[in-house]
Design a protein around this motif. Structure first.
Motif, PDB file in Angstrom:
ATOM      1  N   VAL A  27      97.785  33.862 113.738  1.00  0.00           N
ATOM      2  CA  VAL A  27      96.416  34.099 114.201  1.00  0.00           C
ATOM      3  C   VAL A  27      96.294  35.479 114.815  1.00  0.00           C
ATOM      4  CG1 VAL A  27      95.889  31.663 114.632  1.00  0.00           C
ATOM      5  CG2 VAL A  27      96.852  33.048 116.471  1.00  0.00           C
ATOM      6  N   VAL A  28      95.061  35.966 114.863  1.00  0.00           N
ATOM      7  CA  VAL A  28      94.724  37.196 115.571  1.00  0.00           C
ATOM      8  C   VAL A  28      93.729  36.796 116.653  1.00  0.00           C
ATOM      9  CG1 VAL A  28      93.616  39.456 115.405  1.00  0.00           C
ATOM     10  CG2 VAL A  28      95.090  38.638 113.554  1.00  0.00           C
ATOM     11  N   VAL A  29      93.998  37.214 117.884  1.00  0.00           N
ATOM     12  CA  VAL A  29      93.127  36.912 119.020  1.00  0.00           C
ATOM     13  C   VAL A  29      92.616  38.239 119.554  1.00  0.00           C
ATOM     14  CG1 VAL A  29      92.961  35.781 121.272  1.00  0.00           C
ATOM     15  CG2 VAL A  29      94.573  34.907 119.562  1.00  0.00           C
ATOM     16  N   VAL A  30      91.278  38.390 119.588  1.00  0.00           N
ATOM     17  CA  VAL A  30      90.670  39.640 120.038  1.00  0.00           C
ATOM     18  C   VAL A  30      89.634  39.335 121.110  1.00  0.00           C
ATOM     19  CG1 VAL A  30      89.348  41.678 119.343  1.00  0.00           C
ATOM     20  CG2 VAL A  30      90.993  40.653 117.761  1.00  0.00           C
ATOM     21  N   TYR A  31      89.755  40.008 122.247  1.00  0.00           N
ATOM     22  CA  TYR A  31      88.855  39.831 123.386  1.00  0.00           C
ATOM     23  C   TYR A  31      87.925  41.026 123.535  1.00  0.00           C
ATOM     24  CZ  TYR A  31      91.923  36.063 124.946  1.00  0.00           C
ATOM     25  OH  TYR A  31      92.644  34.899 125.030  1.00  0.00           O
ATOM     26  N   GLU A  32      86.789  40.810 124.178  1.00  0.00           N
ATOM     27  CA  GLU A  32      85.875  41.896 124.532  1.00  0.00           C
ATOM     28  C   GLU A  32      86.591  42.833 125.510  1.00  0.00           C
ATOM     29  OE1 GLU A  32      82.580  42.740 123.793  1.00  0.00           O
ATOM     30  OE2 GLU A  32      82.764  41.300 122.161  1.00  0.00           O
ATOM     31  N   PRO A  33      86.235  44.110 125.534  1.00  0.00           N
ATOM     32  CA  PRO A  33      86.907  45.068 126.415  1.00  0.00           C
ATOM     33  C   PRO A  33      86.847  44.715 127.907  1.00  0.00           C
ATOM     34  CG  PRO A  33      85.584  46.221 124.799  1.00  0.00           C
ATOM     35  CD  PRO A  33      85.267  44.758 124.654  1.00  0.00           C
ATOM     36  N   ASN A  34      85.810  44.002 128.354  1.00  0.00           N
ATOM     37  CA  ASN A  34      85.687  43.700 129.779  1.00  0.00           C
ATOM     38  C   ASN A  34      86.438  42.432 130.201  1.00  0.00           C
ATOM     39  OD1 ASN A  34      84.019  41.931 128.444  1.00  0.00           O
ATOM     40  ND2 ASN A  34      82.354  42.058 129.924  1.00  0.00           N
ATOM     41  N   SER A  59      96.936  48.110 120.771  1.00  0.00           N
ATOM     42  CA  SER A  59      96.735  49.076 121.854  1.00  0.00           C
ATOM     43  C   SER A  59      95.311  49.626 121.864  1.00  0.00           C
ATOM     44  CB  SER A  59      97.744  50.225 121.724  1.00  0.00           C
ATOM     45  OG  SER A  59      97.615  50.838 120.462  1.00  0.00           O
ATOM     46  N   PHE A  60      94.625  49.586 120.745  1.00  0.00           N
ATOM     47  CA  PHE A  60      93.283  50.161 120.675  1.00  0.00           C
ATOM     48  C   PHE A  60      92.187  49.134 120.957  1.00  0.00           C
ATOM     49  CE2 PHE A  60      94.556  48.747 116.533  1.00  0.00           C
ATOM     50  CZ  PHE A  60      93.436  48.151 115.996  1.00  0.00           C
ATOM     51  N   PHE A  64      95.842  40.519 120.346  1.00  0.00           N
ATOM     52  CA  PHE A  64      97.205  40.389 119.856  1.00  0.00           C
ATOM     53  C   PHE A  64      97.228  39.477 118.630  1.00  0.00           C
ATOM     54  CE2 PHE A  64      96.376  37.210 123.074  1.00  0.00           C
ATOM     55  CZ  PHE A  64      96.837  36.028 122.509  1.00  0.00           C
ATOM     56  N   ALA A  65      98.346  39.513 117.915  1.00  0.00           N
ATOM     57  CA  ALA A  65      98.600  38.601 116.803  1.00  0.00           C
ATOM     58  C   ALA A  65      99.743  37.699 117.231  1.00  0.00           C
ATOM     59  CB  ALA A  65      98.974  39.384 115.549  1.00  0.00           C
TER      60      ALA A  65
END
Length: 100
Positions: A27-34, A59-60, A64-65
């Motif tokens: 899986v790929v987990v991506v959060y909002e910058p805040n 990092s950008f 994470f995966a």
């Protein structure tokens, strides 16, 4: 919510410790910058505690995966419910043709 996450992780760890291997997926987990770093870290800790693995830390973007079970994915979704984030299956993406 944190109690539900802890319970799910304990149950998953118990199954792993007893020799029952639950199927894992990428899986790929991506959060909002805040999103607080502590929320992202709790999700990563839950995955590792349940026998999963963090396969890449971005990092950008805040994300994470990982390889983990569906049960742990559901738990981290509950943990971060108040934050805007996405959990998607990690898969190869191909660009097919382009218009110029």
């Amino acid at each position: 919510m944190r109690t539900a996450l802890v319970s799910a992780v304990i149950a998953s760890v118990g199954l792993v410790a007893s020799g029952v291997m639950l199927p894992q997926k990428s899986v790929v987990v991506v959060y909002e910058p805040n999103t607080p770093d502590s929320i992202v870290q709790q999700a990563k800790d839950a995955i590792v505690a349940a026998g999963g693995m963090i396969t890449h830390e971005y990092s950008f973007i805040s994300g994470f995966a990982a390889r983990t079970t569906t049960e742990v994915v559901n738990s981290i979704m509950a943990l971060g419910a108040q934050y805007n984030f996405a959990v998607e299956d990690d898969q190869v993406v191909h660009a097919v043709g382009s218009k110029r």
